[in-house]
Enzyme design. Structure first.
Site, mmCIF file in Angstrom:
data_model
loop_
_atom_site.group_PDB
_atom_site.id
_atom_site.type_symbol
_atom_site.label_atom_id
_atom_site.label_comp_id
_atom_site.label_asym_id
_atom_site.label_seq_id
_atom_site.Cartn_x
_atom_site.Cartn_y
_atom_site.Cartn_z
ATOM 1 N N ARG A 161 0.946 -0.790 -0.196
ATOM 2 C CA ARG A 161 0.252 -0.141 0.372
ATOM 3 C C ARG A 161 0.787 1.076 -0.386
ATOM 4 O O ARG A 161 0.439 2.223 -0.776
ATOM 5 C CB ARG A 161 -0.858 0.156 1.179
ATOM 6 N N TYR A 164 3.164 4.139 -3.466
ATOM 7 C CA TYR A 164 3.019 4.776 -3.711
ATOM 8 C C TYR A 164 3.053 6.407 -2.734
ATOM 9 O O TYR A 164 4.229 7.102 -3.090
ATOM 10 C CB TYR A 164 1.380 5.312 -3.672
HETATM 11 N N1 LIG Z 1 -7.398 13.081 -7.593
HETATM 12 C C1 LIG Z 1 -7.330 13.453 -6.624
HETATM 13 O O1 LIG Z 1 -7.631 13.210 -5.544
HETATM 14 C C2 LIG Z 1 -5.779 13.472 -5.821
HETATM 15 C C3 LIG Z 1 -4.724 12.571 -4.691
HETATM 16 C C4 LIG Z 1 -3.875 12.892 -4.698
HETATM 17 C C5 LIG Z 1 -2.885 12.881 -5.506
HETATM 18 N N2 LIG Z 1 -3.117 13.419 -6.782
HETATM 19 C C6 LIG Z 1 -2.154 13.303 -7.684
HETATM 20 O O2 LIG Z 1 -3.122 14.203 -8.675
HETATM 21 C C7 LIG Z 1 -2.304 13.750 -9.941
HETATM 22 C C8 LIG Z 1 -2.803 13.417 -11.387
HETATM 23 O O3 LIG Z 1 -3.879 12.848 -10.455
HETATM 24 P P1 LIG Z 1 -5.816 12.588 -11.386
HETATM 25 O O4 LIG Z 1 -6.701 12.440 -10.536
HETATM 26 O O5 LIG Z 1 -5.421 13.493 -12.666
HETATM 27 O O6 LIG Z 1 -5.250 11.491 -11.958
HETATM 28 P P2 LIG Z 1 -5.620 10.296 -13.454
HETATM 29 O O7 LIG Z 1 -4.976 9.123 -13.380
HETATM 30 O O8 LIG Z 1 -7.247 10.991 -13.643
HETATM 31 O O9 LIG Z 1 -4.546 11.648 -14.298
HETATM 32 C C9 LIG Z 1 -2.746 10.888 -14.756
HETATM 33 C C10 LIG Z 1 -3.433 11.122 -16.158
HETATM 34 O O10 LIG Z 1 -1.560 11.287 -16.602
HETATM 35 C C11 LIG Z 1 -1.141 10.063 -17.476
HETATM 36 N N3 LIG Z 1 -0.297 9.769 -17.742
HETATM 37 C C12 LIG Z 1 0.113 8.645 -16.480
HETATM 38 N N4 LIG Z 1 1.162 8.519 -16.908
HETATM 39 C C13 LIG Z 1 1.527 9.408 -17.721
HETATM 40 C C14 LIG Z 1 3.027 8.740 -18.916
HETATM 41 N N5 LIG Z 1 4.036 8.279 -18.146
HETATM 42 N N6 LIG Z 1 3.123 9.587 -20.288
HETATM 43 C C15 LIG Z 1 2.258 10.566 -20.257
HETATM 44 N N7 LIG Z 1 1.016 10.064 -19.373
HETATM 45 C C16 LIG Z 1 1.129 9.350 -17.675
HETATM 46 C C17 LIG Z 1 -2.380 9.692 -17.658
HETATM 47 O O11 LIG Z 1 -2.565 9.158 -18.889
HETATM 48 C C18 LIG Z 1 -3.674 10.540 -17.005
HETATM 49 O O12 LIG Z 1 -4.414 11.173 -17.890
HETATM 50 C C19 LIG Z 1 -1.560 12.828 -9.780
HETATM 51 O O13 LIG Z 1 0.139 12.704 -8.930
HETATM 52 C C20 LIG Z 1 -2.231 11.823 -8.127
HETATM 53 O O14 LIG Z 1 -1.345 11.055 -7.895
HETATM 54 C C21 LIG Z 1 -4.774 13.401 -6.802
#
Ligand SMILES: NC(=O)c1ccc[n+]([C@@H]2O[C@H](COP(=O)([O-])OP(=O)(O)OC[C@H]3O[C@@H](n4cnc5c(N)ncnc54)[C@H](O)[C@@H]3O)[C@@H](O)[C@H]2O)c1
Length: 365
Positions: A161, A164
């Protein structure tokens, strides 16, 4: 016109940020993702240049460096970030959140470009209050998370877990290292459960696997399956509306002086809820949005974390952000309450997936 680079512009956060930046008319986006489905309506916009490609450690310089010169900011959103994958695919999780990603930090350091990185509130791991014998949930010193003071406390290595959380943590530390040694400006954001439209796929419809909790509960409501409460649904989360979160990102981008070389919690303190309370609230809202009273008694069942996610699961017990830094440096505060956040988000999900089953809000009687 400010030029920005966004990695992951086609994801949940990226799509909302892209909407907002293009609407402002003040930004030109060079955006990378493997899919642009969530922002397909913008593909003809001259202020978005789309690069459909997976970026890994080796392709970072070749692909992105030509665009860095003169960029206002490099925004990193690309990640594997669903809890089910932390447990089922820890190698992919660590690759995505550190190994494939750290070259971007090297690139920004080389050009002294401003790196705006979305980390996670999961870096805090478990609360200190969960490790002391008495019930200390009322002592904010033991549960409230302050960016520059709170220790990051995670479980043993065998519990995947934390793959990440620790990959994100090392990423943050590598950013800091380049700031100290090479003067690279940065902003680190720790999101607290940002919710909204386009958040996640619905398994069997437009994706496979186990999405985050909102989409898991929505799948159960749409498919007439029980809502599954992992380990009794006792864990707390602090739910934040995506538009409020994007407000914070925009304020950061507009105010480098206030936001550079800082870590910010971005969460809605008033949006704290246990997963059980979330399930109960979503049943009520499903009835209100669709006009189907049956949802008020929708079945709920309990399941262990190991059974739901697999071996190596352990949960963060509680996450309460101290947001005073975002308030004082950026003038930011979440505006949307939990019920409204859920109502807007669930309405989008029922609009997108509910018609076939008579659950589109326009079919409500
Ligand atoms: N949504 C939340 O509440 C939340 C919470 C904690 C952290 N985050 C962080 O915010 C960021 C965005 O989260 P999200 O919810 O939009 O996630 P998401 O999975 O919806 O979006 C991530 C995007 O990145 C693209 N991607 C991943 N690896 C890639 C690569 N190597 N090259 C090109 N594209 C790539 C995926 O195709 C996807 O569209 C992330 O870093 C996540 O860890 C989000």
């Amino acid at each position: 016109m400010k030029k920005v680079i966004i990695l992951g512009c086609g994801g949940f956060v990226g799509s909302h940020l892209t909407d907002r930046m293009l609407a402002s008319g003040e930004y030109h986006i060079e955006g990378w993702d493997i899919s642009f489905d969530k922002i397909s309506q913008h593909l003809d916009n001259p202020n978005l240049s789309s690069h459909q490609r997976y970026i890994d450690r080796d392709s970072t310089f070749e692909e992105i460096e030509p665009y860095v010169e003169g960029a206002h900011a490099v925004i990193s959103l690309a990640a594997v970030c669903t809890p089910a994958q932390y447990v089922s695919s820890p190698v992919k999780t660590i690759r995505s959140n550190f190994i494939d990603a750290y070259a971007l930090i090297d690139l920004c350091a080389k050009h002294r470009s401003w790196l705006v990185h979305t980390s996670t509130c999961e870096v805090y791991g478990r609360t200190l209050s969960s490790y002391v014998p008495t019930d200390n949930y009322d002592n904010p010193d033991l549960y409230e998370q302050r960016e520059d003071e709170t220790p990051l406390v995670v479980g043993p290595t065998k519990n995947h877990r934390w793959s990440y959380s620790t990959a994100k943590q090392l990423f943050e530390r590598y950013i800091y290292a380049h700031n100290v040694e090479n003067g690279m400006p940065f902003t680190i954001i720790r999101p607290y459960n940002w919710f909204g439209a386009r958040m996640d796929f619905i398994p069997g419809r437009d994706g496979e696997g186990v999405p985050r909790v909102l989409a898991c509960f929505m799948t159960a409501l749409l498919d007439d399956q029980p809502l599954q409460l992992v380990d009794g649904g006792l864990a707390y989360r602090t739910i934040t509306y995506i538009d409020d979160a994007v407000d914070a990102l925009m304020l950061m981008l507009e105010n480098p002086k206030g936001s550079q070389n800082q870590v910010f919690n971005v969460g809605n303190r008033g949006g704290e809820v246990t997963m059980k309370e979330l399930a109960l609230m979503m049943r009520e809202l499903a009835a209100e949005i669709t006009g189907k009273e049956k949802f008020r008694d929708h079945p709920i069942e309990e399941i262990t974390g190991e059974k739901f996610y697999g071996e190596g699961y352990e949960d963060c017990d509680r996450r309460v952000p101290d947001v005073s830094k975002a308030e004082s440096r950026l003038g930011w505060k979440a505006k949307t309450d939990l019920r409204e956040t859920l109502r807007i988000t669930m309405t989008h999900y029922f609009e997108q997936y509910g018609r076939e089953k008579g659950l589109h809000p326009s079919q409500a009687k």
